[in-house]
Motif scaffolding. Structure first.
Motif, PDB file in Angstrom:
ATOM      1  N   ASP A 112       0.801  -1.222   0.000  1.00 53.10           N
ATOM      2  CA  ASP A 112       0.000   0.000   0.000  1.00 53.10           C
ATOM      3  C   ASP A 112       0.836   1.275   0.000  1.00 53.10           C
ATOM      4  O   ASP A 112       0.416   2.301  -0.515  1.00 53.10           O
ATOM      5  CB  ASP A 112      -0.923   0.020   1.215  1.00 53.10           C
ATOM      6  N   TYR A 113       2.027   1.211   0.581  1.00 54.62           N
ATOM      7  CA  TYR A 113       2.827   2.425   0.724  1.00 54.62           C
ATOM      8  C   TYR A 113       4.031   2.461  -0.220  1.00 54.62           C
ATOM      9  O   TYR A 113       4.920   3.294  -0.053  1.00 54.62           O
ATOM     10  CB  TYR A 113       3.308   2.556   2.174  1.00 54.62           C
ATOM     11  N   LYS A 114       4.030   1.570  -1.183  1.00 50.28           N
ATOM     12  CA  LYS A 114       5.136   1.523  -2.142  1.00 50.28           C
ATOM     13  C   LYS A 114       4.730   2.231  -3.428  1.00 50.28           C
ATOM     14  O   LYS A 114       3.719   1.902  -4.035  1.00 50.28           O
ATOM     15  CB  LYS A 114       5.530   0.071  -2.431  1.00 50.28           C
ATOM     16  N   SER A 115       5.544   3.196  -3.836  1.00 45.64           N
ATOM     17  CA  SER A 115       5.232   3.971  -5.038  1.00 45.64           C
ATOM     18  C   SER A 115       5.801   3.344  -6.305  1.00 45.64           C
ATOM     19  O   SER A 115       5.314   3.617  -7.409  1.00 45.64           O
ATOM     20  CB  SER A 115       5.779   5.401  -4.892  1.00 45.64           C
ATOM     21  N   LYS A 120       5.038  -3.870  -6.662  1.00 44.09           N
ATOM     22  CA  LYS A 120       3.723  -4.470  -6.501  1.00 44.09           C
ATOM     23  C   LYS A 120       3.607  -5.690  -7.409  1.00 44.09           C
ATOM     24  O   LYS A 120       3.611  -5.568  -8.628  1.00 44.09           O
ATOM     25  CB  LYS A 120       2.640  -3.446  -6.830  1.00 44.09           C
ATOM     26  N   ARG A 159      -3.988  -7.369   6.337  1.00 47.40           N
ATOM     27  CA  ARG A 159      -3.670  -6.002   5.914  1.00 47.40           C
ATOM     28  C   ARG A 159      -3.664  -5.048   7.103  1.00 47.40           C
ATOM     29  O   ARG A 159      -2.820  -4.152   7.194  1.00 47.40           O
ATOM     30  CB  ARG A 159      -4.683  -5.542   4.867  1.00 47.40           C
ATOM     31  N   ASP A 162      -0.462  -5.239   8.948  1.00 49.20           N
ATOM     32  CA  ASP A 162       0.681  -4.677   8.233  1.00 49.20           C
ATOM     33  C   ASP A 162       0.662  -3.153   8.197  1.00 49.20           C
ATOM     34  O   ASP A 162       1.670  -2.523   7.876  1.00 49.20           O
ATOM     35  CB  ASP A 162       0.714  -5.199   6.790  1.00 49.20           C
ATOM     36  N   MET A 163      -0.481  -2.565   8.497  1.00 47.83           N
ATOM     37  CA  MET A 163      -0.583  -1.109   8.463  1.00 47.83           C
ATOM     38  C   MET A 163       0.089  -0.489   9.689  1.00 47.83           C
ATOM     39  O   MET A 163       0.074  -1.073  10.772  1.00 47.83           O
ATOM     40  CB  MET A 163      -2.047  -0.678   8.414  1.00 47.83           C
ATOM     41  N   PRO A 164       0.677   0.697   9.548  1.00 46.71           N
ATOM     42  CA  PRO A 164       1.244   1.379  10.724  1.00 46.71           C
ATOM     43  C   PRO A 164       0.131   1.801  11.668  1.00 46.71           C
ATOM     44  O   PRO A 164      -1.002   2.066  11.237  1.00 46.71           O
ATOM     45  CB  PRO A 164       1.966   2.588  10.114  1.00 46.71           C
ATOM     46  N   SER A 166      -0.392   4.454  13.091  1.00 43.84           N
ATOM     47  CA  SER A 166      -0.895   5.808  12.846  1.00 43.84           C
ATOM     48  C   SER A 166      -2.059   5.811  11.868  1.00 43.84           C
ATOM     49  O   SER A 166      -2.869   6.746  11.856  1.00 43.84           O
ATOM     50  CB  SER A 166       0.230   6.693  12.296  1.00 43.84           C
ATOM     51  N   ASP A 167      -2.147   4.773  11.035  1.00 35.99           N
ATOM     52  CA  ASP A 167      -3.247   4.666  10.073  1.00 35.99           C
ATOM     53  C   ASP A 167      -4.315   3.687  10.546  1.00 35.99           C
ATOM     54  O   ASP A 167      -5.506   3.922  10.355  1.00 35.99           O
ATOM     55  CB  ASP A 167      -2.719   4.223   8.708  1.00 35.99           C
TER      56      ASP A 167
END
Length: 245
Positions: A112-115, A120, A159, A162-164, A166-167
């Motif tokens: 989710d946080y990879k640009s 992906k 998921r 795996d999220m930080p 803060s989110d």
């Protein structure tokens, strides 16, 4: 079977065994390139271990090993051959559920946080499974539907882990629980987050009314304490088609 495939490939499998590249150990994989000898451009061999290990869980692991390896190779369309020993040992409906679950759980990855688009990995889109008779195909398909719900629900929960933090706040998790409740008729009540201020937001626990009975669920930053099947839920990229032959 393997012997027939080896003949079509000009003895590649026997040669791989002879030099020790293919030992059949559990979940090991070996890719063979067909050089046009068959319609597929490559064949992936997956070790099944000892004959005594022919179990439902082992089949899920075998499927997972294949799906994970092919995902790393960015292959989204492939065929899966079900060995005779598994077709004889497991019911078609169980094979379907285990196959779908094995594919979904093993190909889950959090990006989710990879640009970077290359970071992906693609999800499988078209998997042909067989050989199965028409009657077995119908049962297998029912199993796939069940396994898909379970696999996507598991990935949906993973998921959150795996999220930080803060989110994945309690408020966010409460919103996800509310969305989940709308997909399951067993949840007839509503979800009411307790009021929070400032940093205390991280410690508040939403209160959920299920079937008219208030139950306090701990929605912590590492996951939700209660889950249910999510038809079509989870990662939107998990749509796939399991075909039969």
């Amino acid at each position: 079977d393997v012997a027939a495939l080896d003949r079509m490939l000009g003895g590649q499998i026997v040669a791989a065994i002879a030099v020790g590249d293919c030992k059949g150990e559990e979940h090991t994989t070996l890719t063979l390139y067909t050089a046009g000898k068959i319609s597929a451009s490559r064949v992936l061999l997956v070790g099944t271990g000892k004959r005594k290990d022919v179990t439902a869980l082992e089949w899920q692991h075998i499927v997972g090993a294949a799906a994970r390896t092919l995902q790393q190779m960015r292959v989204t369309r492939w065929a899966l051959y079900v060995p005779q020993q598994y077709r004889a040992r497991l019911k078609p409906i169980d094979l379907g559920a285990l196959t779908a679950k094995g594919v979904l759980v093993s190909t889950y990855h959090f990006a989710d946080y990879k640009s970077d688009p290359k970071a992906k990995l693609p999800m499988p889109q078209d998997i042909t499974v067989g050989p199965l008779t028409p009657a077995q195909q119908k049962q297998f398909g029912s199993g796939v539907a069940e396994g898909t719900v379970i696999g996507e629900a598991m990935n949906w929960m993973r998921r959150f882990g795996d999220m930080p933090s803060s989110d994945a706040t309690p408020t966010y998790l409460a919103e996800q629980a509310r969305a989940l409740a709308k997909t399951d008729k067993r949840f007839t009540g509503s979800l009411h987050p307790a009021p929070a201020q400032g940093r205390r937001q991280q410690r508040q626990r939403p209160r959920v009314a299920v079937n008219g009975v208030n139950q306090l669920l701990d929605l912590v930053t590492r996951g939700i304490a209660r889950s249910a099947g999510v038809p079509g839920g989870g990662d939107k990229s998990t749509s796939r088609l399991l075909q039969l032959y």
